[in-house]
Design a protein around this motif. Structure first.
Motif, PDB file in Angstrom:
ATOM      1  N   GLU A  31       0.859  -1.191   0.000  1.00 47.34           N
ATOM      2  CA  GLU A  31       0.000   0.000   0.000  1.00 47.34           C
ATOM      3  C   GLU A  31       0.896   1.241   0.000  1.00 47.34           C
ATOM      4  OE1 GLU A  31      -3.072   0.055   2.978  1.00 47.34           O
ATOM      5  OE2 GLU A  31      -3.072  -2.133   3.091  1.00 47.34           O
ATOM      6  N   PRO A  32       0.908   2.011  -1.092  1.00 52.42           N
ATOM      7  CA  PRO A  32       1.835   3.144  -1.212  1.00 52.42           C
ATOM      8  C   PRO A  32       1.735   4.151  -0.072  1.00 52.42           C
ATOM      9  CG  PRO A  32       0.819   2.677  -3.327  1.00 52.42           C
ATOM     10  CD  PRO A  32       0.118   1.827  -2.320  1.00 52.42           C
ATOM     11  N   ASP A  33       0.518   4.510   0.336  1.00 53.49           N
ATOM     12  CA  ASP A  33       0.356   5.506   1.400  1.00 53.49           C
ATOM     13  C   ASP A  33       0.905   5.003   2.725  1.00 53.49           C
ATOM     14  OD1 ASP A  33      -0.825   7.197  -0.402  1.00 53.49           O
ATOM     15  OD2 ASP A  33      -2.888   6.763   0.221  1.00 53.49           O
ATOM     16  N   LEU A  34       0.632   3.746   3.037  1.00 50.46           N
ATOM     17  CA  LEU A  34       1.120   3.175   4.291  1.00 50.46           C
ATOM     18  C   LEU A  34       2.634   3.001   4.253  1.00 50.46           C
ATOM     19  CD1 LEU A  34       0.674   2.031   7.060  1.00 50.46           C
ATOM     20  CD2 LEU A  34       0.057  -0.164   6.027  1.00 50.46           C
ATOM     21  N   LEU A  35       3.165   2.606   3.118  1.00 48.51           N
ATOM     22  CA  LEU A  35       4.616   2.468   2.970  1.00 48.51           C
ATOM     23  C   LEU A  35       5.300   3.805   3.235  1.00 48.51           C
ATOM     24  CD1 LEU A  35       6.956   0.540   2.178  1.00 48.51           C
ATOM     25  CD2 LEU A  35       6.674   1.367  -0.173  1.00 48.51           C
ATOM     26  N   GLU A  36       4.719   4.866   2.687  1.00 50.44           N
ATOM     27  CA  GLU A  36       5.287   6.209   2.877  1.00 50.44           C
ATOM     28  C   GLU A  36       5.220   6.630   4.341  1.00 50.44           C
ATOM     29  OE1 GLU A  36       4.520  10.781   1.249  1.00 50.44           O
ATOM     30  OE2 GLU A  36       3.731   9.065   0.132  1.00 50.44           O
ATOM     31  N   LEU A  37       4.097   6.325   5.008  1.00 50.54           N
ATOM     32  CA  LEU A  37       3.951   6.674   6.420  1.00 50.54           C
ATOM     33  C   LEU A  37       4.926   5.901   7.296  1.00 50.54           C
ATOM     34  CD1 LEU A  37       0.093   6.987   6.980  1.00 50.54           C
ATOM     35  CD2 LEU A  37       1.815   8.738   7.448  1.00 50.54           C
ATOM     36  N   LEU A  43      12.159   6.964   9.841  1.00 52.44           N
ATOM     37  CA  LEU A  43      13.217   7.963   9.652  1.00 52.44           C
ATOM     38  C   LEU A  43      13.215   8.975  10.795  1.00 52.44           C
ATOM     39  CD1 LEU A  43      12.907   8.610   5.803  1.00 52.44           C
ATOM     40  CD2 LEU A  43      14.833   7.533   6.977  1.00 52.44           C
ATOM     41  N   LYS A  44      12.009   9.342  11.234  1.00 56.54           N
ATOM     42  CA  LYS A  44      11.869  10.295  12.347  1.00 56.54           C
ATOM     43  C   LYS A  44      12.480   9.743  13.626  1.00 56.54           C
ATOM     44  CE  LYS A  44       8.311  13.066  14.656  1.00 56.54           C
ATOM     45  NZ  LYS A  44       6.848  13.299  14.779  1.00 56.54           N
ATOM     46  N   GLU A  45      12.429   8.405  13.785  1.00 56.73           N
ATOM     47  CA  GLU A  45      13.006   7.757  14.968  1.00 56.73           C
ATOM     48  C   GLU A  45      14.517   7.563  14.844  1.00 56.73           C
ATOM     49  OE1 GLU A  45      11.684   6.706  17.948  1.00 56.73           O
ATOM     50  OE2 GLU A  45       9.884   7.820  17.366  1.00 56.73           O
ATOM     51  N   GLY A  46      15.067   7.923  13.689  1.00 53.26           N
ATOM     52  CA  GLY A  46      16.513   7.833  13.516  1.00 53.26           C
ATOM     53  C   GLY A  46      17.015   6.573  12.840  1.00 53.26           C
ATOM     54  N   TYR A  47      16.096   5.770  12.291  1.00 57.04           N
ATOM     55  CA  TYR A  47      16.514   4.554  11.603  1.00 57.04           C
ATOM     56  C   TYR A  47      16.800   4.843  10.129  1.00 57.04           C
ATOM     57  CZ  TYR A  47      14.562   2.227  15.711  1.00 57.04           C
ATOM     58  OH  TYR A  47      14.290   1.832  16.991  1.00 57.04           O
ATOM     59  N   ASP A  48      17.667   4.046   9.554  1.00 56.50           N
ATOM     60  CA  ASP A  48      17.852   4.033   8.112  1.00 56.50           C
ATOM     61  C   ASP A  48      16.784   3.104   7.549  1.00 56.50           C
ATOM     62  OD1 ASP A  48      18.876   4.462   5.627  1.00 56.50           O
ATOM     63  OD2 ASP A  48      20.681   3.267   5.910  1.00 56.50           O
ATOM     64  N   VAL A  49      16.179   3.459   6.414  1.00 55.82           N
ATOM     65  CA  VAL A  49      15.031   2.698   5.926  1.00 55.82           C
ATOM     66  C   VAL A  49      15.207   2.323   4.456  1.00 55.82           C
ATOM     67  CG1 VAL A  49      12.519   2.661   5.615  1.00 55.82           C
ATOM     68  CG2 VAL A  49      13.524   3.941   7.520  1.00 55.82           C
ATOM     69  N   ASN A  99      -1.325   1.109  15.848  1.00 55.94           N
ATOM     70  CA  ASN A  99      -0.873   2.386  16.381  1.00 55.94           C
ATOM     71  C   ASN A  99       0.630   2.529  16.119  1.00 55.94           C
ATOM     72  OD1 ASN A  99       0.466   3.921  18.799  1.00 55.94           O
ATOM     73  ND2 ASN A  99      -1.658   4.628  18.780  1.00 55.94           N
ATOM     74  N   PHE A 100       1.045   3.634  15.510  1.00 60.68           N
ATOM     75  CA  PHE A 100       2.458   3.795  15.153  1.00 60.68           C
ATOM     76  C   PHE A 100       3.361   3.795  16.387  1.00 60.68           C
ATOM     77  CE2 PHE A 100       0.925   5.234  10.995  1.00 60.68           C
ATOM     78  CZ  PHE A 100       1.851   4.615  10.171  1.00 60.68           C
ATOM     79  N   LYS A 101       2.907   4.392  17.486  1.00 60.40           N
ATOM     80  CA  LYS A 101       3.735   4.422  18.697  1.00 60.40           C
ATOM     81  C   LYS A 101       3.959   3.003  19.226  1.00 60.40           C
ATOM     82  CE  LYS A 101       2.769   9.099  20.375  1.00 60.40           C
ATOM     83  NZ  LYS A 101       2.233   9.918  21.496  1.00 60.40           N
TER      84      LYS A 101
END
Length: 222
Positions: A10-16, A22-28, A105-107
Protein backbone atom coordinates in the motif's frame (compact mmCIF):
# COMPACT_ATOMS: atom_id res chain seq x y z
CA UNK A 1 22.05 3.70 12.55
CA UNK A 2 20.08 0.47 12.24
CA UNK A 3 18.77 -0.40 8.79
CA UNK A 4 15.10 -1.42 8.71
CA UNK A 5 13.52 -2.96 5.62
CA UNK A 6 9.81 -2.36 5.04
CA UNK A 7 7.86 -4.44 2.51
CA UNK A 8 4.34 -3.09 2.07
CA UNK A 9 2.21 -2.93 -1.09
CA UNK A 10 0.00 0.00 0.00
CA UNK A 11 1.83 3.14 -1.21
CA UNK A 12 0.36 5.51 1.40
CA UNK A 13 1.12 3.17 4.29
CA UNK A 14 4.62 2.47 2.97
CA UNK A 15 5.29 6.21 2.88
CA UNK A 16 3.95 6.67 6.42
CA UNK A 17 6.04 3.82 7.77
CA UNK A 18 9.15 5.21 6.14
CA UNK A 19 8.41 8.68 7.56
CA UNK A 20 7.93 7.47 11.14
CA UNK A 21 11.00 5.21 11.07
CA UNK A 22 13.22 7.96 9.65
CA UNK A 23 11.87 10.30 12.35
CA UNK A 24 13.01 7.76 14.97
CA UNK A 25 16.51 7.83 13.52
CA UNK A 26 16.51 4.55 11.60
CA UNK A 27 17.85 4.03 8.11
CA UNK A 28 15.03 2.70 5.93
CA UNK A 29 14.81 0.60 2.77
CA UNK A 30 11.16 0.67 1.62
CA UNK A 31 9.83 -1.58 -1.12
CA UNK A 32 6.51 -2.67 -2.64
CA UNK A 33 7.71 -6.21 -3.34
CA UNK A 34 10.22 -8.84 -2.28
CA UNK A 35 12.36 -8.72 -5.43
CA UNK A 36 14.31 -5.59 -4.50
CA UNK A 37 14.71 -6.90 -0.95
CA UNK A 38 16.21 -10.16 -2.19
CA UNK A 39 18.85 -8.15 -4.05
CA UNK A 40 19.55 -6.05 -0.96
CA UNK A 41 20.04 -9.16 1.18
CA UNK A 42 22.79 -10.32 -1.18
CA UNK A 43 24.77 -7.20 -0.26
CA UNK A 44 23.66 -6.14 3.21
CA UNK A 45 21.87 -7.61 6.23
CA UNK A 46 19.33 -5.25 7.83
CA UNK A 47 18.73 -5.07 11.57
CA UNK A 48 15.02 -5.76 11.13
CA UNK A 49 12.36 -6.36 8.48
CA UNK A 50 8.72 -5.25 8.66
CA UNK A 51 6.74 -7.42 6.26
CA UNK A 52 3.14 -7.26 5.07
CA UNK A 53 1.65 -10.68 4.34
CA UNK A 54 -0.47 -9.61 1.35
CA UNK A 55 2.23 -8.92 -1.21
CA UNK A 56 2.21 -9.13 -5.01
CA UNK A 57 3.59 -12.41 -6.27
CA UNK A 58 4.27 -14.03 -2.89
CA UNK A 59 2.60 -14.32 0.50
CA UNK A 60 4.75 -12.45 3.03
CA UNK A 61 5.05 -15.24 5.57
CA UNK A 62 6.03 -17.72 2.84
CA UNK A 63 8.76 -15.29 1.76
CA UNK A 64 10.08 -15.13 5.33
CA UNK A 65 9.88 -18.91 5.76
CA UNK A 66 11.98 -19.29 2.63
CA UNK A 67 14.57 -16.85 4.03
CA UNK A 68 14.74 -18.90 7.23
CA UNK A 69 15.26 -22.11 5.26
CA UNK A 70 18.20 -20.43 3.54
CA UNK A 71 19.82 -19.45 6.84
CA UNK A 72 18.83 -15.76 6.80
CA UNK A 73 18.06 -14.98 10.43
CA UNK A 74 17.16 -11.27 10.25
CA UNK A 75 14.46 -10.38 12.83
CA UNK A 76 10.98 -9.97 11.29
CA UNK A 77 7.78 -8.23 12.38
CA UNK A 78 4.71 -9.09 10.34
CA UNK A 79 2.37 -6.14 9.81
CA UNK A 80 -0.81 -7.64 8.45
CA UNK A 81 -4.59 -7.47 8.16
CA UNK A 82 -4.55 -11.25 8.68
CA UNK A 83 -5.62 -11.19 12.31
CA UNK A 84 -7.23 -14.51 13.20
CA UNK A 85 -5.62 -16.63 15.90
CA UNK A 86 -4.73 -19.27 13.31
CA UNK A 87 -3.16 -16.69 10.95
CA UNK A 88 -1.09 -15.13 13.73
CA UNK A 89 0.10 -18.57 14.87
CA UNK A 90 0.99 -19.37 11.27
CA UNK A 91 3.04 -16.17 11.08
CA UNK A 92 5.11 -17.11 14.12
CA UNK A 93 5.59 -20.64 12.85
CA UNK A 94 7.00 -19.21 9.61
CA UNK A 95 9.61 -17.08 11.32
CA UNK A 96 8.05 -13.98 12.89
CA UNK A 97 9.70 -12.39 15.91
CA UNK A 98 6.57 -10.30 16.48
CA UNK A 99 3.19 -9.83 14.82
CA UNK A 100 1.20 -6.57 14.56
CA UNK A 101 -2.31 -6.56 13.11
CA UNK A 102 -3.86 -3.78 11.05
CA UNK A 103 -5.15 -1.24 11.90
CA UNK A 104 -2.32 -0.41 14.28
CA UNK A 105 -0.87 2.39 16.38
CA UNK A 106 2.46 3.80 15.15
CA UNK A 107 3.73 4.42 18.70
CA UNK A 108 3.05 0.82 19.65
CA UNK A 109 4.80 -0.38 16.50
CA UNK A 110 7.89 1.70 17.36
CA UNK A 111 7.96 0.20 20.86
CA UNK A 112 7.73 -3.31 19.40
CA UNK A 113 10.53 -2.54 16.93
CA UNK A 114 12.79 -1.37 19.77
CA UNK A 115 11.96 -4.49 21.80
CA UNK A 116 12.78 -6.85 18.93
CA UNK A 117 16.03 -5.02 18.22
CA UNK A 118 17.03 -5.31 21.89
CA UNK A 119 16.31 -9.04 21.92
CA UNK A 120 18.22 -9.64 18.71
CA UNK A 121 21.47 -8.11 19.95
CA UNK A 122 24.16 -10.55 21.04
CA UNK A 123 24.91 -10.51 24.74
CA UNK A 124 27.08 -7.66 25.87
CA UNK A 125 30.44 -8.55 27.29
CA UNK A 126 34.15 -8.31 26.90
CA UNK A 127 36.26 -9.35 23.97
CA UNK A 128 36.33 -13.07 23.17
CA UNK A 129 39.24 -14.69 21.37
CA UNK A 130 40.21 -18.05 19.98
CA UNK A 131 43.62 -18.54 18.35
CA UNK A 132 43.85 -15.50 16.06
CA UNK A 133 40.08 -14.87 15.97
CA UNK A 134 38.92 -11.85 18.01
CA UNK A 135 35.21 -11.25 18.61
CA UNK A 136 33.76 -8.03 20.05
CA UNK A 137 30.11 -8.84 20.84
CA UNK A 138 29.08 -5.28 21.69
CA UNK A 139 30.33 -4.03 18.31
CA UNK A 140 29.41 -7.18 16.37
CA UNK A 141 32.96 -7.14 15.06
CA UNK A 142 35.16 -10.08 14.09
CA UNK A 143 38.79 -10.04 13.05
CA UNK A 144 40.88 -12.99 11.94
CA UNK A 145 44.63 -12.49 12.02
CA UNK A 146 43.97 -8.75 12.25
CA UNK A 147 41.72 -8.82 9.16
CA UNK A 148 38.15 -7.66 9.66
CA UNK A 149 35.64 -10.29 8.52
CA UNK A 150 32.09 -9.36 7.58
CA UNK A 151 29.56 -11.87 8.92
CA UNK A 152 25.78 -11.97 8.75
CA UNK A 153 23.99 -11.74 12.13
CA UNK A 154 23.36 -15.49 12.00
CA UNK A 155 27.01 -16.28 11.19
CA UNK A 156 28.17 -13.94 13.96
CA UNK A 157 25.93 -15.60 16.56
CA UNK A 158 27.02 -19.04 15.35
CA UNK A 159 30.71 -18.18 15.74
CA UNK A 160 30.04 -16.62 19.14
CA UNK A 161 28.28 -19.77 20.35
CA UNK A 162 31.10 -22.02 19.12
CA UNK A 163 33.80 -19.90 20.75
CA UNK A 164 31.92 -19.62 24.05
CA UNK A 165 31.67 -23.42 24.12
CA UNK A 166 35.08 -24.22 22.65
CA UNK A 167 35.77 -26.90 25.24
CA UNK A 168 32.87 -29.13 24.17
CA UNK A 169 31.33 -30.56 21.02
CA UNK A 170 28.00 -28.86 20.30
CA UNK A 171 25.45 -31.06 18.59
CA UNK A 172 23.63 -29.74 15.55
CA UNK A 173 20.42 -29.72 17.57
CA UNK A 174 22.03 -27.60 20.33
CA UNK A 175 23.42 -25.14 17.80
CA UNK A 176 20.04 -24.88 16.07
CA UNK A 177 18.22 -24.19 19.37
CA UNK A 178 20.76 -21.59 20.52
CA UNK A 179 21.34 -19.76 17.23
CA UNK A 180 18.14 -20.19 15.21
CA UNK A 181 15.78 -20.44 18.18
CA UNK A 182 13.90 -23.34 19.67
CA UNK A 183 10.66 -22.28 17.95
CA UNK A 184 11.95 -23.29 14.54
CA UNK A 185 11.79 -26.76 13.05
CA UNK A 186 15.20 -28.42 13.41
CA UNK A 187 17.00 -29.18 10.17
CA UNK A 188 20.53 -30.58 10.32
CA UNK A 189 21.18 -29.41 6.77
CA UNK A 190 20.49 -25.81 7.80
CA UNK A 191 23.21 -26.01 10.45
CA UNK A 192 25.65 -27.70 8.08
CA UNK A 193 25.20 -25.04 5.40
CA UNK A 194 25.63 -22.20 7.89
CA UNK A 195 28.80 -23.75 9.37
CA UNK A 196 30.22 -24.23 5.85
CA UNK A 197 29.59 -20.57 5.01
CA UNK A 198 31.18 -19.47 8.28
CA UNK A 199 34.26 -21.59 7.59
CA UNK A 200 34.62 -20.04 4.14
CA UNK A 201 34.65 -16.56 5.63
CA UNK A 202 37.01 -17.09 8.56
CA UNK A 203 39.31 -19.54 6.74
CA UNK A 204 39.05 -18.78 3.00
CA UNK A 205 42.34 -20.57 2.23
CA UNK A 206 41.21 -23.68 4.14
CA UNK A 207 44.51 -23.87 6.01
CA UNK A 208 43.65 -22.99 9.62
CA UNK A 209 40.77 -25.42 10.23
CA UNK A 210 39.19 -23.56 13.14
CA UNK A 211 36.02 -25.69 13.24
CA UNK A 212 36.08 -29.47 13.27
CA UNK A 213 33.14 -31.68 12.41
CA UNK A 214 32.55 -34.61 14.73
CA UNK A 215 30.84 -37.25 12.63
CA UNK A 216 27.31 -38.00 13.75
CA UNK A 217 27.49 -35.44 16.59
CA UNK A 218 28.19 -31.82 15.71
CA UNK A 219 30.93 -29.17 15.72
CA UNK A 220 33.71 -27.83 17.93
CA UNK A 221 36.35 -25.11 17.70
CA UNK A 222 39.80 -26.69 17.52
Amino acid sequence: MALIVVIEDEPDLLELLEYHLLKEGYDVFASFSTKAVEKLLEEEMPALMIVDRNLPGVEGSEFVADLRRNGIDVPVIFLSAKSSEQEIEEGFERGADDYVTKPFNFKELIHRIKAVLRRSKPEEGGILSFRDIVVKPALREVTVGGRKVELTPLEFNLLLELIKNRQIVLSREELFDRVWGAEGEYRGKTVNVAVTRLKEKIDPDKQKHYIRSVRGVGYQMC
